[in-house]
Write a protein that holds these residues in place. Structure first.
Motif, mmCIF file in Angstrom:
data_model
loop_
_atom_site.group_PDB
_atom_site.id
_atom_site.type_symbol
_atom_site.label_atom_id
_atom_site.label_comp_id
_atom_site.label_asym_id
_atom_site.label_seq_id
_atom_site.Cartn_x
_atom_site.Cartn_y
_atom_site.Cartn_z
ATOM 1 N N GLU A 51 0.638 -0.951 0.075
ATOM 2 C CA GLU A 51 0.092 -0.167 -0.313
ATOM 3 C C GLU A 51 1.031 1.134 0.025
ATOM 4 O O GLU A 51 0.672 2.583 -0.814
ATOM 5 N N HIS A 52 2.021 0.967 0.882
ATOM 6 C CA HIS A 52 3.135 2.529 0.762
ATOM 7 C C HIS A 52 3.537 2.520 -0.587
ATOM 8 O O HIS A 52 3.618 3.989 -0.844
ATOM 9 N N ILE A 53 4.005 1.957 -0.818
ATOM 10 C CA ILE A 53 4.729 1.627 -2.593
ATOM 11 C C ILE A 53 4.082 2.093 -3.676
ATOM 12 O O ILE A 53 3.725 3.309 -4.354
ATOM 13 N N LYS A 54 2.518 1.894 -3.507
ATOM 14 C CA LYS A 54 1.354 1.869 -4.075
ATOM 15 C C LYS A 54 0.808 3.617 -4.223
ATOM 16 O O LYS A 54 0.873 4.379 -5.161
ATOM 17 N N HIS A 55 0.959 3.745 -3.665
ATOM 18 C CA HIS A 55 0.643 5.407 -3.000
ATOM 19 C C HIS A 55 1.757 6.131 -3.117
ATOM 20 O O HIS A 55 1.824 7.276 -4.084
ATOM 21 N N ILE A 56 3.343 5.701 -3.285
ATOM 22 C CA ILE A 56 4.105 6.611 -3.558
ATOM 23 C C ILE A 56 4.176 6.688 -5.387
ATOM 24 O O ILE A 56 4.657 8.064 -5.850
ATOM 25 N N VAL A 57 3.853 5.388 -6.399
ATOM 26 C CA VAL A 57 3.506 5.544 -7.131
ATOM 27 C C VAL A 57 2.220 5.959 -7.691
ATOM 28 O O VAL A 57 2.501 7.011 -8.739
ATOM 29 N N LYS A 58 1.085 5.974 -6.757
ATOM 30 C CA LYS A 58 0.265 7.202 -7.307
ATOM 31 C C LYS A 58 0.064 8.860 -7.638
ATOM 32 O O LYS A 58 -0.121 9.256 -7.618
ATOM 33 N N ILE A 59 1.024 8.995 -6.166
ATOM 34 C CA ILE A 59 1.520 10.757 -6.612
ATOM 35 C C ILE A 59 2.580 11.010 -7.432
ATOM 36 O O ILE A 59 2.227 12.346 -8.128
ATOM 37 N N VAL A 60 3.787 10.370 -7.938
ATOM 38 C CA VAL A 60 4.326 10.722 -9.713
ATOM 39 C C VAL A 60 3.560 10.391 -10.502
ATOM 40 O O VAL A 60 3.988 11.389 -11.216
ATOM 41 N N ASP A 61 2.788 9.070 -10.762
ATOM 42 C CA ASP A 61 1.264 9.339 -11.682
ATOM 43 C C ASP A 61 0.995 10.410 -11.804
ATOM 44 O O ASP A 61 0.419 11.407 -12.940
ATOM 45 N N PHE A 62 0.303 10.788 -10.469
ATOM 46 C CA PHE A 62 -0.889 12.117 -10.305
ATOM 47 C C PHE A 62 0.510 13.474 -10.749
ATOM 48 O O PHE A 62 -0.459 14.187 -11.629
ATOM 49 N N PHE A 63 1.406 13.785 -10.940
ATOM 50 C CA PHE A 63 2.171 14.394 -11.713
ATOM 51 C C PHE A 63 2.885 14.154 -13.217
ATOM 52 O O PHE A 63 2.705 15.487 -13.869
ATOM 53 N N LYS A 64 2.903 13.322 -13.221
ATOM 54 C CA LYS A 64 2.972 12.819 -14.503
ATOM 55 C C LYS A 64 2.303 12.997 -15.439
ATOM 56 O O LYS A 64 2.358 13.370 -16.736
ATOM 57 N N THR A 65 0.719 13.252 -15.112
ATOM 58 C CA THR A 65 0.096 12.788 -16.324
ATOM 59 C C THR A 65 -0.542 14.236 -16.997
ATOM 60 O O THR A 65 -1.354 14.475 -16.366
ATOM 61 N N GLY A 66 -0.026 15.468 -15.165
ATOM 62 C CA GLY A 66 -0.914 16.075 -15.982
ATOM 63 C C GLY A 66 -1.599 17.294 -14.494
ATOM 64 O O GLY A 66 -2.916 18.281 -14.557
ATOM 65 N N LYS A 67 -1.874 16.137 -13.968
ATOM 66 C CA LYS A 67 -3.398 16.283 -13.012
ATOM 67 C C LYS A 67 -3.003 17.497 -11.697
ATOM 68 O O LYS A 67 -3.472 17.842 -11.569
ATOM 69 N N GLY A 68 -1.668 17.121 -11.416
ATOM 70 C CA GLY A 68 -1.233 18.393 -10.823
ATOM 71 C C GLY A 68 -0.429 18.635 -11.261
ATOM 72 O O GLY A 68 0.801 18.733 -11.882
ATOM 73 N N THR A 69 -0.253 19.965 -10.321
ATOM 74 C CA THR A 69 0.823 21.282 -10.586
ATOM 75 C C THR A 69 1.742 21.309 -9.476
ATOM 76 O O THR A 69 1.586 21.379 -8.176
ATOM 77 N N ILE A 70 3.303 21.227 -9.668
ATOM 78 C CA ILE A 70 4.726 21.967 -9.665
ATOM 79 C C ILE A 70 4.907 23.585 -8.709
ATOM 80 O O ILE A 70 4.772 23.693 -9.646
ATOM 81 N N ASN A 71 4.442 23.987 -7.446
ATOM 82 C CA ASN A 71 4.349 25.455 -6.996
ATOM 83 C C ASN A 71 6.429 25.468 -6.946
ATOM 84 O O ASN A 71 6.164 25.056 -6.124
ATOM 85 N N LYS A 72 6.800 26.298 -7.585
ATOM 86 C CA LYS A 72 7.967 26.446 -7.531
ATOM 87 C C LYS A 72 8.353 28.071 -7.654
ATOM 88 O O LYS A 72 9.509 28.711 -7.335
#
Length: 64
Positions: A8-29
Motif C-alpha cells: 500500500e505504501h509503495i503504491k501510494h508513492i507510485v500514485k503520487i508520481v503518476d499524479f504529476f506525470k499525467t498533469g493532474k497536479g501542478t508543482i508550485n516552484k
C-alpha cells in the motif's frame, strides 16, 4: 512484516508520481504555498509525502 501494508505504501508513492506525470497536479516552484483544492503542491510537500510513504514501507519490511 505486513506485505499488504508495504505494498500500500509503495503504491501510494507510485500514485503520487503518476499524479504529476499525467498533469493532474501542478508543482508550485514560485513560492512555498500549496493549494490542495487546485492540485498545486510545493516540491517540499511532494517530497515530504514520498518520504513518509517510503519510511512507512521500510518500517513494515523491518518488522519481525
Amino acid at each position: 512484516m505486513s506485505f499488504q501494508k508495504t505494498e500500500e505504501h509503495i503504491k501510494h508513492i507510485v500514485k503520487i508520481v503518476d499524479f504529476f506525470k499525467t498533469g493532474k497536479g501542478t508543482i508550485n516552484k514560485m513560492d512555498n504555498h500549496s493549494d490542495y483544492q487546485n492540485s498545486n503542491y510545493t516540491p517540499e510537500d511532494i517530497l515530504g509525502q514520498i518520504k513518509y510513504a517510503a519510511e512507512q514501507a521500510l518500517k513494515e519490511l523491518n518488522r519481525d
